[in-house]
Enzyme design. Structure first.
Site, short mmCIF file in Angstrom:
data_model
loop_
_atom_site.label_atom_id
_atom_site.label_comp_id
_atom_site.label_asym_id
_atom_site.label_seq_id
_atom_site.Cartn_x
_atom_site.Cartn_y
_atom_site.Cartn_z
N HIS A 271 68.86 42.26 67.17
CA HIS A 271 69.90 41.44 67.77
C HIS A 271 70.85 40.86 66.73
O HIS A 271 70.51 40.69 65.56
CB HIS A 271 69.29 40.28 68.59
CG HIS A 271 67.94 39.84 68.14
ND1 HIS A 271 66.89 39.69 69.00
CD2 HIS A 271 67.46 39.56 66.91
CE1 HIS A 271 65.81 39.31 68.32
NE2 HIS A 271 66.14 39.22 67.05
N GLY B 295 99.56 70.88 82.82
CA GLY B 295 98.95 69.84 82.00
C GLY B 295 98.75 68.52 82.71
O GLY B 295 98.01 67.66 82.22
#
Length: 454
Positions: free
Chosen positions: A348, A107
């Site tokens: 925006h 792992g």
């Protein structure tokens, strides 16, 4: 030839003392995903029938992470960390009767390639046990693989090696493949008569050879075997992951205008002819379809961007953001848990959260969906071809109908019917000449204040 049945064991019990962390070592992130997920993903390429993760330190956390990747993963606990063979033995009650092959991964070793594992499985037709080795630039204290061709004669630990054996650069990665019943049989014979008093998985090679069984070596690039035991190695792993991800994106037909400044997650998907500008960060769960463009300084996670859409610069897409084809999300816009239908424009300075916006609607600068009342989140619905004026506050729950408009500066607290204009602001009052009189009054007050302090 059909693929053999495969089971997968991922060893994930180590504490990782040198990481100096409360987090289990395998849960430290590379590419915005726990290292454990990298190992599981590599193993997935073998289409395993069963996957067993051997947890130890932080077992509950490791189990949650493993099942978050795949809910079918089985987890066993190695209560005492007594070595890699002992860890593998913990999986025996689950896999002892499993048919076919078993592959053991680690792992904390996130870079094993699927094709490398495929090669190991293919070699199993010629060898009882297959070990993954690599040519080390600096062999250091790695175990050496003594071979004749692809046949593995023995594994020699550095401390036990002769000068001639230490000169060998073919080293052991620890990854191993064998027939399931055979591996557990060999593991049961491994002893711990060594300085550490541990049961080493590498000893199964000597045990197999003693029984007249063959062992082989599959060789991979050294970078695949990079393990992580320290924060410095974690940083090196992140750099290697990003290097690979950038190279893969370019190879797949993605334009990266400044590759070294783009950061990927393990599951990032970019379609061919997508364009990514500089300083873009992809968190988990991002899909960008072909022909979409992500401009500079964007941060994206958990979102889907369809063909022809443009995002940024300086935009943030959070989980649940769904952009249909030809949507434009401009600078300083944040989208969260919102669906924007085809052709929507959000130029925006806007926040859209918990919302749905119909096709070809225009969202003016400064628009905010006020979705949170301090306790609960509420939704905003905006119809197709609507026009939301600049600086509109949409106080959810609220809806704006198709082809409706809101006046700039409005606070919308009630539903707006289709094709209606909603104005929700105070009426402007103009006082001729008052500005001049006010400024004269302010200056007089200021001058009087200065005289009072002298």
């Amino acid at each position: 030839m059909s693929r053999p049945t495969v089971s997968l064991i991922v060893l994930a019990a180590g504490q990782g003392t040198r990481m100096n962390s409360d987090l289990p070592k395998v849960l430290h992130r590379v590419g915005a995903a726990p290292m454990l997920h990298h190992a599981l993903r590599a193993g997935q390429s073998l289409e395993p029938e069963r996957v067993v993760v051997v947890a130890g330190h932080g077992a509950e956390q490791v189990a949650r992470a493993a099942r978050a990747f795949d809910e079918t993963v089985e987890v066993v606990v190695q209560a005492e960390q007594l070595g890699t063979a002992h860890a593998v033995a913990q999986a025996a009650p689950l896999l002892a009767d499993a048919p076919g092959e078993v592959v053991v991964l680690y792992g904390d070793t996130p870079f094993i390639r699927p094709e490398t594992l495929e090669r190991m499985i293919e070699m199993r037709a010629r060898h009882a046990v297959v070990v993954l080795g690599f040519e080390a630039a600096d062999p250091g204290r790695y175990g050496r693989l003594v071979t004749r061709g692809e046949d593995l004669d023995r594994i020699v630990e550095w401390k036990d090696a002769t000068d001639e054996e230490r000169a060998i650069t073919l080293c052991n990665s620890g990854v191993i493949c064998a027939e399931t019943h055979l591996l557990f049989s060999l593991v049961s014979e491994v002893g711990n008569a060594n300085a550490a008093g541990e049961y080493y998985l590498t000893d199964v090679v000597a045990l197999a050879r003693a029984k007249g069984l063959s062992a082989g070596v599959a060789i991979c690039d050294e970078a695949e075997t990079l393990g992580v035991n320290t924060r410095a190695q974690l940083a090196a792993a992140e750099a290697e992951f990003q290097r690979r991800a950038r190279a893969a994106a370019l190879e797949d037909g993605v334009t990266l205008t400044a590759p070294d400044t783009v950061f990927f997650a393990l599951d990032t998907f970019l379609g061919r002819d997508a364009i990514v500008g500089p300083n873009v960060v992809f968190g988990p769960g991002v899909t960008v379809e072909s022909g979409a463009e992500i401009r500079a300084f964007c941060h994206l996670e958990g979102c889907h961007i369809s063909r022809g859409a443009t995002v940024g610069p300086f935009a943030r897409l959070r989980p649940g953001a769904e952009l249909a084809e030809d949507v434009h999300v401009g600078n300083f816009v944040e989208i969260k848990n919102a669906v924007l239908d085809e052709g929507v424009k959000v130029g925006h300075l806007t926040y859209l959260g918990d919302a749905h916006v119909g096709e070809h609607t225009n969202i003016g600068a400064g628009t905010v969906t006020c979705n949170y009342d301090g306790v609960n989140k509420h939704r905003t619905e905006i119809g197709a071809h609507a026009f939301i004026g600049s600086d509109t506050m949409l106080v959810a729950p609220v809806s704006v109908g198709a082809r409706a408009m809101t006046a700039s500066g409005s606070v919308i607290t009630e539903d707006v019917p289709a094709e209606a204009l909603a104005v929700g602001r105070a009426r402007q009052v103009t006082k001729p000449g008052l500005a001049t009189r006010l400024m004269e009054m302010f200056r007089a007050a200021r001058d009087a204040s200065k005289k009072g302090t002298n």
